[in-house]
Design an enzyme around this catalytic site. Structure first.
Site, mmCIF file in Angstrom:
data_model
loop_
_atom_site.group_PDB
_atom_site.id
_atom_site.type_symbol
_atom_site.label_atom_id
_atom_site.label_comp_id
_atom_site.label_asym_id
_atom_site.label_seq_id
_atom_site.Cartn_x
_atom_site.Cartn_y
_atom_site.Cartn_z
ATOM 1 N N THR A 18 0.819 -1.210 0.000
ATOM 2 C CA THR A 18 0.000 0.000 0.000
ATOM 3 C C THR A 18 0.857 1.268 0.000
ATOM 4 O O THR A 18 0.394 2.318 -0.406
ATOM 5 C CB THR A 18 -0.920 0.064 1.239
ATOM 6 O OG1 THR A 18 -0.150 -0.334 2.370
ATOM 7 C CG2 THR A 18 -2.120 -0.839 1.103
ATOM 8 N N ARG A 22 8.896 -1.972 0.113
ATOM 9 C CA ARG A 22 9.726 -1.859 1.318
ATOM 10 C C ARG A 22 10.469 -3.148 1.554
ATOM 11 O O ARG A 22 9.865 -4.216 1.567
ATOM 12 C CB ARG A 22 8.859 -1.570 2.534
ATOM 13 C CG ARG A 22 8.327 -0.181 2.528
ATOM 14 C CD ARG A 22 7.649 0.145 3.842
ATOM 15 N NE ARG A 22 6.883 1.358 3.670
ATOM 16 C CZ ARG A 22 5.951 1.762 4.503
ATOM 17 N NH1 ARG A 22 5.662 1.047 5.577
ATOM 18 N NH2 ARG A 22 5.318 2.886 4.290
ATOM 19 N N SER A 113 8.758 4.925 5.684
ATOM 20 C CA SER A 113 7.892 5.563 6.673
ATOM 21 C C SER A 113 8.418 5.414 8.106
ATOM 22 O O SER A 113 9.510 5.854 8.415
ATOM 23 C CB SER A 113 6.478 5.018 6.529
ATOM 24 O OG SER A 113 5.599 5.747 7.325
ATOM 25 N N HIS A 114 7.640 4.731 8.943
ATOM 26 C CA HIS A 114 7.966 4.630 10.360
ATOM 27 C C HIS A 114 8.843 3.418 10.667
ATOM 28 O O HIS A 114 9.185 3.195 11.819
ATOM 29 C CB HIS A 114 6.662 4.526 11.137
ATOM 30 C CG HIS A 114 5.750 3.493 10.535
ATOM 31 N ND1 HIS A 114 5.101 3.714 9.355
ATOM 32 C CD2 HIS A 114 5.438 2.243 10.906
ATOM 33 C CE1 HIS A 114 4.404 2.640 9.015
ATOM 34 N NE2 HIS A 114 4.589 1.729 9.944
ATOM 35 N N LYS A 126 8.546 4.671 -3.246
ATOM 36 C CA LYS A 126 7.167 4.694 -3.734
ATOM 37 C C LYS A 126 7.016 5.749 -4.812
ATOM 38 O O LYS A 126 7.734 6.757 -4.834
ATOM 39 C CB LYS A 126 6.176 4.911 -2.598
ATOM 40 C CG LYS A 126 6.285 6.239 -1.901
ATOM 41 C CD LYS A 126 5.170 6.389 -0.868
ATOM 42 C CE LYS A 126 5.377 7.637 -0.038
ATOM 43 N NZ LYS A 126 4.304 7.871 0.914
ATOM 44 N N ASP A 277 6.583 10.972 12.069
ATOM 45 C CA ASP A 277 7.313 9.725 11.782
ATOM 46 C C ASP A 277 8.457 9.939 10.793
ATOM 47 O O ASP A 277 8.794 11.078 10.459
ATOM 48 C CB ASP A 277 6.342 8.655 11.266
ATOM 49 C CG ASP A 277 5.864 8.960 9.859
ATOM 50 O OD1 ASP A 277 5.764 10.154 9.519
ATOM 51 O OD2 ASP A 277 5.612 8.007 9.091
ATOM 52 N N ASP A 279 8.968 9.776 7.565
ATOM 53 C CA ASP A 279 8.810 10.597 6.364
ATOM 54 C C ASP A 279 7.837 11.764 6.539
ATOM 55 O O ASP A 279 7.489 12.430 5.572
ATOM 56 C CB ASP A 279 8.374 9.729 5.180
ATOM 57 C CG ASP A 279 7.023 9.065 5.413
ATOM 58 O OD1 ASP A 279 6.686 8.807 6.581
ATOM 59 O OD2 ASP A 279 6.299 8.820 4.428
ATOM 60 N N ASP A 281 4.574 12.028 7.516
ATOM 61 C CA ASP A 281 3.143 12.063 7.214
ATOM 62 C C ASP A 281 2.264 11.703 8.412
ATOM 63 O O ASP A 281 1.068 11.959 8.401
ATOM 64 C CB ASP A 281 2.792 11.217 5.979
ATOM 65 C CG ASP A 281 3.240 9.782 6.086
ATOM 66 O OD1 ASP A 281 3.829 9.421 7.135
ATOM 67 O OD2 ASP A 281 3.018 9.020 5.126
ATOM 68 N N ARG A 282 2.857 11.118 9.452
ATOM 69 C CA ARG A 282 2.036 10.774 10.628
ATOM 70 C C ARG A 282 2.175 11.828 11.720
ATOM 71 O O ARG A 282 3.135 12.595 11.730
ATOM 72 C CB ARG A 282 2.484 9.431 11.207
ATOM 73 C CG ARG A 282 2.238 8.283 10.274
ATOM 74 C CD ARG A 282 2.562 6.963 10.937
ATOM 75 N NE ARG A 282 2.153 5.878 10.057
ATOM 76 C CZ ARG A 282 2.033 4.627 10.430
ATOM 77 N NH1 ARG A 282 2.299 4.272 11.668
ATOM 78 N NH2 ARG A 282 1.654 3.707 9.579
ATOM 79 N N GLU A 363 -6.894 8.420 9.483
ATOM 80 C CA GLU A 363 -6.810 7.020 9.859
ATOM 81 C C GLU A 363 -6.425 6.931 11.325
ATOM 82 O O GLU A 363 -5.743 7.817 11.854
ATOM 83 C CB GLU A 363 -5.747 6.316 9.041
ATOM 84 C CG GLU A 363 -6.024 6.249 7.569
ATOM 85 C CD GLU A 363 -5.106 5.249 6.893
ATOM 86 O OE1 GLU A 363 -5.514 4.094 6.755
ATOM 87 O OE2 GLU A 363 -3.987 5.620 6.536
ATOM 88 N N GLU A 364 -6.818 5.803 11.930
ATOM 89 C CA GLU A 364 -6.483 5.597 13.337
ATOM 90 C C GLU A 364 -4.971 5.462 13.545
ATOM 91 O O GLU A 364 -4.475 5.615 14.646
ATOM 92 C CB GLU A 364 -7.191 4.365 13.887
ATOM 93 C CG GLU A 364 -7.099 3.098 13.032
ATOM 94 C CD GLU A 364 -5.727 2.516 12.895
ATOM 95 O OE1 GLU A 364 -5.005 2.533 13.898
ATOM 96 O OE2 GLU A 364 -5.380 2.052 11.795
ATOM 97 N N LYS A 376 -1.228 12.030 3.803
ATOM 98 C CA LYS A 376 -1.454 12.519 5.152
ATOM 99 C C LYS A 376 -0.288 13.425 5.519
ATOM 100 O O LYS A 376 0.764 13.367 4.895
ATOM 101 C CB LYS A 376 -1.606 11.368 6.132
ATOM 102 C CG LYS A 376 -0.497 10.360 6.113
ATOM 103 C CD LYS A 376 -0.913 9.125 6.892
ATOM 104 C CE LYS A 376 0.126 8.035 6.759
ATOM 105 N NZ LYS A 376 -0.456 6.765 6.333
#
Ligand code: G1P
Ligand code: ZN
Length: 543
Positions: A18, A22, A113-114, A126, A277, A279, A281-282, A363-364, A376
């Protein structure tokens, strides 16, 4: 100095998940591994000659090496210009913004990402499309198909490139433009939020800490919070991006953002804490001795959006991923605006935003964003919160209690079982699938089952259907238990159990979430038989 066509053999494992491809760094360092994947991207997107590409990453180990390879291949494949962040740095939302702002045909973002970085950590790549958002499933599948059939790639050989030097240079016929990774993004943020009022809040002594976790948001946060908004020096922690993120796990949650959590729950805790995080986005939002669940955060932002300049006109609609709590649904209902429930992953929001159907989504999993980009956006969420606080002049905790008082509280928690043997994880899921057939109508403790299904989503914009998105056990009082296998881990399988119950009674809003969810947690354990099937007594991470 010329374009060389290099013969290569396919790898079998280059199917993007998604959030791109990775793998462990060592896998990416195999001869031709990165090159094959990049050529497969270029072959699949078939950007017309003369196209512009955006390129950058989160600074993790192998970032700059990969940037050089991709630049050389972009030249070999006929791009006319690549816009690259200085030092090879671009946060995911900043890259999304640049793709849109500069009319690029797309962008390549280097990040896992994280996931931890460093020589023994993860690397990722990506592709984002011209709308600035993650490649749609059709495209990622096409990339995978190309990677299985690849026999050669095109690369320009023999060039100089200084990633630290701003300005233009050339690789063959292609222009490379090194830009300041922060300025366009900071400008976008200043156009959405009331920087003056945040500045006066901070000036009045409102004390904040932002933990960049040694990842990509460091330079962005330093520039915005300390330089432009006047937060006191030292407000931004761990702001130098390091190839191994300082040995940490750059995931902003209560388990991994340990330093920040300690400060925010300590004596003399600051008023506001946040982290992002790898990159960028969180986001995680904390008040003094107080944690805001991402689901609640989305609901609060939606309910108060009109207080912020960028959203003064109101929201077109809101969307949340299926496992995210229903807190925002109640806000949408009260505001009388459209609401969408999508599968996990950001790309489903992109279609809705492109079609002008939603403004905010979340998102959660600590992801919140809006239609200002197609990813995000961690720092955006932090600025949104600061803007709200600057207007309302209430503490984070007060804002949440006010919100729950008005809408009720959705108690929520996610229990992750990481690095399980694949077989065990599958067995747990099969157990749940089998149990689901005879659960509807039954009572489990005080909860009566209304409906069970394997979530599927029909995209109202492109007409596609996504199936198999997670098992939902829905109870009559609105409570939910969801079982889902992660699609982003790189080691073993990760099983996620999402738990939610609704509490309208304000006298119970102060309960601890794990306490409030205790019965549902034990029901989830019974239905899945998880302890016996995995040998795990408890989850690896609870958020
Ligand atoms: C996780 C999150 C999901 C998010 C994705 C990318 O995916 O749960 O919400 O979109 O990371 O950041 P998962 O590992 O659950 O498939
Ligand atoms: Zn991320």
């Amino acid at each position: 100095m010329s374009i060389r066509i290099v013969e290569t053999q396919p790898f079998q494992d280059q199917r993007p998940g998604t959030s791109g491809l990775r793998k462990k760094v060592a896998v990416f360092m195999k001869e031709n591994y990165l090159e094959n994947f990049v050529q497969s991207i270029f072959d699949s997107v078939a950007a017309p000659a003369g196209s512009v590409l955006v390129l950058g990453g989160d600074g993790r180990y192998y970032n700059l090496e990969a940037i050089r390879v991709i630049l050389a291949m972009a030249s070999g494949n006929g791009f006319s210009r690549v816009i690259v962040g200085r030092g090879g740095i671009l946060s995911t939302p900043a890259a999304s913004n640049l793709i849109r702002k500069r009319g690029a045909s797309g962008g390549i973002i280097l990040s896992a990402s994280h996931n931890p970085g460093g020589e023994h950590g993860d690397f990722g790549i990506k592709y984002n499309s011209g709308n600035g958002g993650p490649a749609p499933e059709k495209l990622t599948e096409a990339i995978f198909e190309k990677s299985l059939a690849i026999s050669e790639y095109r690369i320009f050989e023999g060039f100089d490139f200084d990633p630290e030097k701003l300005g233009e240079s050339r690789i063959g016929k292609m222009t490379v433009e090194v830009i300041d990774p922060v300025s366009d993004y900071a400008e976008l943020m200043a156009s959405l939020f009331d920087f003056d009022s945040i500045r006066s809040l901070l000036n009045d002594g409102f004390d904040i800490r932002f933990d960049a976790m040694h990842a990509v948001t460091g330079p962005y946060a330093k520039e915005m919070f300390e330089k432009r908004l006047g937060a006191k020096p030292g407000s931004v922690l761990n702001f130098v991006p390091l190839p191994d993120f300082g040995g940490g796990h750059p995931d902003p949650n209560l388990t991994y953002a340990r330093d920040l959590v300690k400060i925010m729950y300590g004596e003399d805790a600051p008023d506001f804490g946040a982290a992002s995080d790898g990159d960028g986005d969180r986001n995680m939002i904390l008040g003094r001795h107080f944690f805001v669940t991402p689901s609640d955060s989305l609901a609060v932002l939606a309910a108060n959006a009109k207080l912020v300049p960028g959203y003064r006109e109101g929201l077109l609609g809101v969307a949340r991923s299926m496992p995210t709590s229903g807190a925002v649904d109640r806000v949408a209902k009260a505001l009388n605006i459209p609401f969408f429930e999508t599968p996990t992953g950001w790309k489903f929001f992109g279609n809705l935003m492109d079609a002008g159907r939603v403004t905010l989504c979340g998102e959660e999993s600590f992801g919140t964003g809006s239609n200002h980009v197609r990813e995000k956006d961690g720092l955006w969420a932090v600025l949104f919160w600061l803007n709200l606080i600057a207007v309302k002049r209430m503490s984070v905790e007060e804002i949440l209690y006010e919100h729950w008082g008005q809408f009720g509280r959705n108690f929520y928690s996610r229990h992750d079982y990481e690095d399980l043997p694949l077989e065990a994880a599958k067995e747990v899921m099969e157990t749940v699938r089998n149990r689901m057939t005879d659960l509807p109508g039954k009572c489990l403790g005080k909860y009566r089952v209304r409906l069970c299904d394997d979530f599927s989503y029909h995209d109202p914009i492109d007409g596609s259907t996504s199936r198999g998105q997670g098992f939902r056990i829905l109870f009559e009082d609105g409570s939910r238990i969801i079982f889902r296998l992660s699609g982003t881990g790189t080691q073993g399988a990760t099983l996620r159990i999402y738990l939610e119950s609704f509490e309208p009674d304000p006298s119970r809003h102060g309960l601890d979430a794990q306490e409030a969810l205790r019965e549902l947690i034990s029901i989830a354990g019974e239905i899945s038989d998880i302890e016996r099937k995995t040998g795990r007594e408890k989850p690896t991470v609870i958020t």
